[in-house]
Design an enzyme around this catalytic site. Structure first.
Site, PDB file in Angstrom:
ATOM      1  CD  GLU A   1     -35.921 117.487   4.387  1.00  0.00           C
ATOM      2  OE1 GLU A   1     -36.654 116.499   4.604  1.00  0.00           O
ATOM      3  OE2 GLU A   1     -35.796 118.436   5.181  1.00  0.00           O
TER       4      GLU A   1
ATOM      5  CG  HIS B   1     -38.617 114.093   5.790  1.00  0.00           C
ATOM      6  ND1 HIS B   1     -38.784 115.433   5.535  1.00  0.00           N
ATOM      7  CD2 HIS B   1     -39.867 113.614   6.061  1.00  0.00           C
ATOM      8  CE1 HIS B   1     -40.068 115.750   5.633  1.00  0.00           C
ATOM      9  NE2 HIS B   1     -40.739 114.664   5.971  1.00  0.00           N
TER      10      HIS B   1
ATOM     11  CB  SER C   1     -43.150 116.403   7.501  1.00  0.00           C
ATOM     12  OG  SER C   1     -43.418 115.682   6.327  1.00  0.00           O
TER      13      SER C   1
END
Length: 539
Positions: free
Chosen positions: A337, A430, A225
């Site tokens: 995600e 995610h 990220s």
């Protein structure tokens, strides 16, 4: 060497543990440029861990918002048995999952004095020359720390790498531009303090890691990220050139998590001045006099920007012109995600999907509906354009570095980890790949992953996938190629078709289907419209 990474056969595990126990650890103090440090035994036999080693002077007072300054030398032996302070940020004890840096019983206190790193090493001496893996945590540029339970490095270190985690400044203490700060800089730049922290860690590694058994010429940055985005930024950072040889960005790139131009320093400065005015702070001196906690809480961090020095230009320009820092790359993202946002707003229907095309894609609405047609309720509910745009971005990073002659690999993590009954099933969300990469299935998860550590750790299929993925990552850090004996073949980016990718999944890893030609064309068009065109890069 690669055979130890295949399946966890009991006999092999016993043999490895016995061999590790027989190996002497780094029992003597290790020399750094600033003084001696004494490590402690890790959680696995043969691993020594060094916690809380300073890599920069405390960035307080006049040093707030400065690049890291040299550490003062110390006398005697510094005991490296506890985490250094975590950087000032917001705790989240009621969130699920909690803030992994601040909300556990053994989390260190928060402080502006937070520039510390940690080392896990299986080395028996300073001559072992093992590859070095350096983790950059995510957290939207606003939270995180090198002490997070999920990133403890014993399991990766047991696979013959030296593992490093570190703290970088977050929020408005780590991503902060101001006209006066720019004026006092000899480079006429401000912002990206967190990137400067990372460069300082790379410099510390160049100077010191050999004494911990690491090879300073085989340094791999890996992160997720915001951490992945920072690796993307470091591809264009002159100060990082030559200080790392490989990168593994997971679910993030230089544009962030979606296709966009990078923010300019001038724009960031304007936002800072406006926010500071609301605090009644008209000058940099007044801002430096305020408590760090107030700065973090009341001024929004700007994230990674084009500051003119640390990152001198939009990375898209360097990419287009073939001037990225020359590193091998293994990069990718997850199939779901965008699932953490799935509960926001009303349920998607065929009608709402079609009606929202103009808002979603603007002048590319027709092309968007051709790529994601409103054909059925099942279809429109399955679309994750956030995830698809992200995997397109990772493909660009891999292909760009391959064109520069570097080794490049692209993956898509599609495995759905086990979820406890009643927990929201976010699929391969995610952050969901991190426990598998780290081989830390039993560790608490990091936001927004809601999967179950207990169920994953008890699952033979999940254990096998963690063995496989951590082996790929370690092999890549070791040789620049993730492949090894007993692992499904991972083709380089130059060996896959335009609509193929390496799938990572407990049901079978290997070459698999990627985006459709229509979807690839849509993201190409979005990039041309929003980035390449405005920057004058052509198509």
């Amino acid at each position: 060497m690669a055979t130890r990474f295949s399946l966890r056969l009991a006999a092999a595990g016993i043999a490895l543990a016995a061999a590790s126990a027989a190996h002497a650890q780094l029992e003597e103090p290790v020399a750094t440029e600033n003084g001696l440090v004494q490590g402690v035994p890790g959680k696995l036999p043969g691993i020594t861990v060094f916690k809380g080693i300073p890599f920069g002077a405390p960035p307080v007072g006049e040093l707030r918002w400065k690049a890291p300054q040299p550490v003062e030398n110390w006398e005697g032996v510094r005991k490296a048995d506890s985490w250094g302070n975590v950087c000032v940020q917001g705790a989240a004890p009621e969130r699920q999952p909690v803030n992994s840096a601040t909300d556990w019983p053994d989390s260190p206190p928060m402080s502006e004095d937070c520039l510390y790193l940690n080392v896990w090493t299986p080395a028996r001496s300073g001559t072992d020359k093992l590859p070095v893996m350096v983790w950059i945590y995510g957290g939207a540029y606003n939270e995180g720390g090198g002490n997070a339970p999920f990133s403890e490095g014993d399991n990766l270190a047991s696979k013959d790498v030296v593992m490093v985690t570190f703290n970088y400044r977050v929020g408005s203490l780590g991503f902060f531009s101001h006209p006066e700060l720019t004026a006092e800089s000899e480079h006429g730049a401000s912002g990206n303090q967190a990137i400067s922290d990372t460069v300082a860690v790379l410099e510390w590694i160049q100077a010191n890691i050999a004494n911990f058994g690491g090879d300073p010429d085989r340094v791999t940055l890996f992160g997720e990220s915001a951490g992945a985005a920072m690796i993307g930024g470091l591809l264009g950072t002159p100060g990082a050139r030559g200080k790392f040889q490989r990168g593994i960005p997971e679910s993030g790139g230089w544009m962030g998590l979606a296709t966009a131009q990078m923010v300019s320093r001038e724009s960031a400065e304007q936002r800072t001045v406006a926010a500071a005015k609301e605090l009644g702070a008209e000058s940099l001196a007044e801002l430096r006099a305020l408590p760090a906690e107030e700065i973090y809480a009341k001024i929004r961090g700007q994230g990674m920007i084009v500051d003119g020095w640390v990152i001198p230009e939009d990375i898209s320009i360097a990419r287009a012109e073939g001037r990225l820092n020359p590193v091998d790359i293994l990069t990718g993202s997850n199939a779901n995600e965008g699932s953490f946002a799935s509960g926001f707003g009303p349920p998607v229907t065929v009608e709402s999907w079609a009606a929202g095309a103009q808002q979603r894609w603007r002048d590319l609405a027709d092309q968007g509906l051709a790529a994601y047609p409103a054909i059925s309720e099942e279809a429109v509910k399955s679309y994750d354009t956030f995830a698809d745009g992200m995997t397109w971005l990772h493909r660009q990073m891999a292909e760009s570095l391959a064109r520069q002659g570097q080794r490049a690999y692209h993956y898509r993590f599609t495995h759905v980890p086990p979820y406890a009954p009643g927990a929201p099933d976010l699929g391969s969300s995610h952050t969901a790949e991190i426990p598998y990469v780290m081989d830390n299935l039993a560790a608490p998860r990091t936001f927004p992953d809601r999967s179950s550590p207990e169920l994953a750790a008890a699952s033979a299929a999940d254990q096998a996938l963690a063995d496989q993925m951590s082996a790929y990552w370690v092999n890549f850090a070791t040789t620049g190629n993730p492949n090894g004996e007993g692992l499904p073949e991972w083709p380089a980016i130059t060996e896959v078709g335009p609509n193929e990718v390496m799938i990572l999944d407990a049901d079978g890893s290997g070459r698999g289907a990627w985006l459709t030609p229509e979807q690839v064309g849509l993201y190409d068009a979005i990039y041309a419209r929003d980035v390449a065109g405005p920057l004058g890069l052509g198509n």
